[in-house]
Scaffold this motif. Structure first.
Motif, PDB file in Angstrom:
ATOM      1  N   GLN A 207       0.910  -1.133  -0.587  1.00 51.61           N
ATOM      2  CA  GLN A 207      -0.323   0.097   0.148  1.00 51.61           C
ATOM      3  C   GLN A 207       0.596   1.569  -0.174  1.00 51.61           C
ATOM      4  O   GLN A 207       1.947   1.061   0.452  1.00 51.61           O
ATOM      5  N   ARG A 208       0.559   2.340  -1.058  1.00 51.45           N
ATOM      6  CA  ARG A 208       1.021   3.493  -0.722  1.00 51.45           C
ATOM      7  C   ARG A 208       0.587   4.845  -0.470  1.00 51.45           C
ATOM      8  O   ARG A 208      -0.589   5.016   0.147  1.00 51.45           O
ATOM      9  N   TYR A 209       1.203   5.587   0.376  1.00 47.83           N
ATOM     10  CA  TYR A 209       1.177   6.261   1.547  1.00 47.83           C
ATOM     11  C   TYR A 209       1.950   7.660   0.561  1.00 47.83           C
ATOM     12  O   TYR A 209       2.933   7.817   0.388  1.00 47.83           O
ATOM     13  N   VAL A 210       1.134   8.976   0.490  1.00 44.55           N
ATOM     14  CA  VAL A 210       1.579  10.216   0.535  1.00 44.55           C
ATOM     15  C   VAL A 210       0.712  11.178   1.584  1.00 44.55           C
ATOM     16  O   VAL A 210       0.077  11.333   2.110  1.00 44.55           O
ATOM     17  N   LEU A 211       2.687  12.331   1.825  1.00 42.89           N
ATOM     18  CA  LEU A 211       2.108  12.824   2.950  1.00 42.89           C
ATOM     19  C   LEU A 211       3.113  14.554   2.438  1.00 42.89           C
ATOM     20  O   LEU A 211       3.678  14.437   1.350  1.00 42.89           O
ATOM     21  N   GLY A 212       1.687  15.011   2.718  1.00 46.33           N
ATOM     22  CA  GLY A 212       2.575  16.341   2.481  1.00 46.33           C
ATOM     23  C   GLY A 212       1.334  16.862   0.928  1.00 46.33           C
ATOM     24  O   GLY A 212       1.516  17.767   0.079  1.00 46.33           O
ATOM     25  N   ALA A 213       0.338  16.331   0.474  1.00 48.01           N
ATOM     26  CA  ALA A 213      -0.098  16.399  -0.698  1.00 48.01           C
ATOM     27  C   ALA A 213      -1.981  17.144  -0.425  1.00 48.01           C
ATOM     28  O   ALA A 213      -2.189  16.813   0.540  1.00 48.01           O
ATOM     29  N   THR A 214      -1.625  17.953  -1.115  1.00 49.71           N
ATOM     30  CA  THR A 214      -3.458  18.416  -1.251  1.00 49.71           C
ATOM     31  C   THR A 214      -4.517  17.541  -2.490  1.00 49.71           C
ATOM     32  O   THR A 214      -3.885  16.702  -3.520  1.00 49.71           O
ATOM     33  N   GLU A 215      -5.788  18.045  -2.663  1.00 49.14           N
ATOM     34  CA  GLU A 215      -6.522  17.563  -3.099  1.00 49.14           C
ATOM     35  C   GLU A 215      -6.035  17.859  -4.252  1.00 49.14           C
ATOM     36  O   GLU A 215      -6.246  17.222  -5.350  1.00 49.14           O
ATOM     37  N   ASP A 216      -6.006  19.131  -5.174  1.00 43.23           N
ATOM     38  CA  ASP A 216      -5.882  19.710  -6.186  1.00 43.23           C
ATOM     39  C   ASP A 216      -4.631  19.032  -6.229  1.00 43.23           C
ATOM     40  O   ASP A 216      -4.296  18.840  -8.077  1.00 43.23           O
ATOM     41  N   ILE A 217      -3.435  17.967  -6.160  1.00 45.40           N
ATOM     42  CA  ILE A 217      -2.545  17.241  -6.738  1.00 45.40           C
ATOM     43  C   ILE A 217      -3.656  16.174  -7.574  1.00 45.40           C
ATOM     44  O   ILE A 217      -2.483  16.315  -8.669  1.00 45.40           O
ATOM     45  N   LEU A 218      -5.067  15.261  -7.395  1.00 50.41           N
ATOM     46  CA  LEU A 218      -5.609  14.807  -7.308  1.00 50.41           C
ATOM     47  C   LEU A 218      -6.283  14.149  -8.576  1.00 50.41           C
ATOM     48  O   LEU A 218      -7.207  14.011  -8.230  1.00 50.41           O
ATOM     49  N   GLN A 219      -5.710  15.831  -9.175  1.00 50.42           N
ATOM     50  CA  GLN A 219      -6.977  15.682 -10.510  1.00 50.42           C
ATOM     51  C   GLN A 219      -6.279  15.705 -11.429  1.00 50.42           C
ATOM     52  O   GLN A 219      -4.395  15.509 -11.945  1.00 50.42           O
ATOM     53  N   ASP A 220      -7.236  15.414 -12.404  1.00 55.57           N
ATOM     54  CA  ASP A 220      -6.210  15.502 -14.137  1.00 55.57           C
ATOM     55  C   ASP A 220      -5.993  16.549 -14.756  1.00 55.57           C
ATOM     56  O   ASP A 220      -5.887  17.740 -14.241  1.00 55.57           O
ATOM     57  N   ALA A 221      -5.579  16.728 -16.046  1.00 57.33           N
ATOM     58  CA  ALA A 221      -5.262  17.636 -16.809  1.00 57.33           C
ATOM     59  C   ALA A 221      -6.133  19.159 -17.010  1.00 57.33           C
ATOM     60  O   ALA A 221      -6.093  19.833 -17.156  1.00 57.33           O
ATOM     61  N   ASN A 222      -7.873  18.516 -16.301  1.00 56.70           N
ATOM     62  CA  ASN A 222      -8.703  19.041 -17.096  1.00 56.70           C
ATOM     63  C   ASN A 222      -9.432  20.275 -15.815  1.00 56.70           C
ATOM     64  O   ASN A 222     -10.859  19.746 -15.518  1.00 56.70           O
TER      65      ASN A 222
END
Length: 422
Positions: A207-222
């Motif tokens: 399982q992967r985890y992400v620290l220090g990221a916001t929801e904006d990063i988990l968006q596509d080009a659109n």
């Protein structure tokens, strides 16, 4: 424990069919081959005809299985208007039939059969069985109530219903399901497999985890949010750095070791084998090197004894049903049929060569212990096959000549081989 399976995990629930495996192993070794009456070969011929006419080769298997599953089933004997010389034998489930048994005589006093139910699952059409008559009735609803539709006077003196009961006890004549000893272990194995499914779904892969990221990063080009299934299968392998959000770090947990689940299941399998007498290879507990044929037969010894005990309990029901059929056709019971016996197929698994060798030792000596017909029966041949072979051997001139010569050259004729006689 009162803890429900989470809704998202319910589709992963698993059923283990160890109960079916156990009952199938017993039922697969239960096969009625014939009925026997000492010195009365012709007396049981019509019983064989009744057996075939009622398709009891198949129906008897259903009756045995129903008794193993439900704890009991019933055999009913009825009159056939189209063929008065052949009674009708039917097997019934305890879900639609009940018989009241006298605790002192252990005989059926009366019985109820539900033929049809209404939309509320209430009885609508029934049959009541008594020692001298059978009454049929229908429920017409309120205020009419029950209405008699037919009455058959058979005057047998006994109820034409025979219970076939599994695992009877002195204070429990209704029987018990054969699955009773396996159900608890099966439920435990189902729970373990369900937990295994959940662990496999969530922790089998790293399982992967992400620290220090916001929801904006988990968006596509659109600017649309990345679908959860893409994130789930790890399509997000890189995350752009956002100066305003600080450093972003990505890591990974180690995958879970699922062998603890499999070891628990293996323990349950071992317990099931110890409780039921099933050989370990029936549940997949086998080694890389297959066991020898002798070892396999030895491991089945306890299961064979269980089947033999079941046959002893079930055969009395078939014999009583046949006696009632004789009374229904003849009007009385011939005293000879009180000694009627049921012939079962050998529940063990000997090879053909082993059976032939054993029969040869019993029938091939100077003083044979069994005759030729008994030898053919021991080989597992049906009564029709035995009769056909005996007829052919009786019409063989060579066998007639050998019979005249005798084993020890009786009558002054020296015994010769078949080649010499030829």
């Amino acid at each position: 424990m009162g803890l429900a399976v989470p809704k998202d995990l319910q589709q992963l629930q698993t059923v283990v069919n160890w109960c079916g495996t156990y009952l199938g192993a017993i039922n697969g070794r239960q096969k009625i081959e014939d009925f026997r009456l000492a010195g009365e070969a012709g007396a049981v011929d019509r019983l064989r005809d009744w057996w075939q006419a009622n398709n009891l080769d198949e129906e008897s298997d259903l009756a045995h299985l129903e008794a193993l599953v439900q704890g009991r089933c019933y055999i009913t004997v009825g009159y056939d208007e189209d063929d008065p010389a052949t009674p009708v034998f039917t097997v019934e489930s305890p879900e639609s039939m009940y018989a009241r048994i006298n605790p002192r005589t252990r005989k059926v006093e009366s019985a109820l059969k539900i033929y049809e139910r209404n939309e509320n699952s209430e009885p609508k059409s029934i049959a009541l069985y008594f020692p001298n008559e059978t009454v049929y009735a229908e429920y017409g609803g309120s205020p009419n109530g029950w209405r008699e539709t037919d009455r058959v006077q058979h005057n047998l003196g006994v109820v034409p219903v025979v219970p076939m009961v599994n695992r009877t006890r002195i204070n429990d004549r209704d029987g018990t399901t054969e699955m009773r000893d396996v159900m608890g272990l099966t439920d435990a194995a189902c729970r373990t497999l369900t937990n295994l499914q959940g662990a496999q779904e969530l922790m089998a892969l790293p399982q992967r985890y992400v620290l220090g990221a916001t929801e904006d990063i988990l968006q596509d080009a659109n600017g649309e949010a990345i679908p959860s299934w893409q994130a789930y299968i790890a399509n997000i392998l890189t995350i752009p750095s956002d100066p305003d959000s600080g450093d972003v770090s990505v890591g990974q947990f180690s995958a879970a070791d699922l062998r603890n689940f499999t070891e628990v299941i293996r323990t349950y399998e071992t317990l099931v084998c110890s409780v039921t007498g099933l050989p370990t290879h029936y549940l997949g507990l086998s080694t890389e090197n297959p066991a020898s044929a002798d070892a396999i037969r030895s491991s089945e010894g306890r299961l064979v004894k269980i089947v033999e005990r079941k046959n002893s309990a079930f055969e009395s029901a078939w014999e009583q049903a046949m006696r009632i059929g004789i009374m229904l056709v003849d009007g009385e019971l011939d005293a000879r049929f009180r000694r009627l016996e049921t012939v079962w197929r050998n529940p063990a698994t000997p090879t053909m060569s082993e059976k032939a060798d054993a029969v040869r030792k019993l029938a091939g000596t100077n003083e044979p212990l069994i005759d030729r017909q008994s030898a053919l029966e021991m080989m597992g041949m049906s009564p029709e096959e035995v009769q056909k072979i005996m007829d052919r051997m009786g019409n063989d001139p060579l066998n007639n000549l050998l019979s005249m010569v005798g084993e020890n050259g009786s009558g002054g004729v020296q015994q010769s081989s078949k080649e010499d006689i030829g």
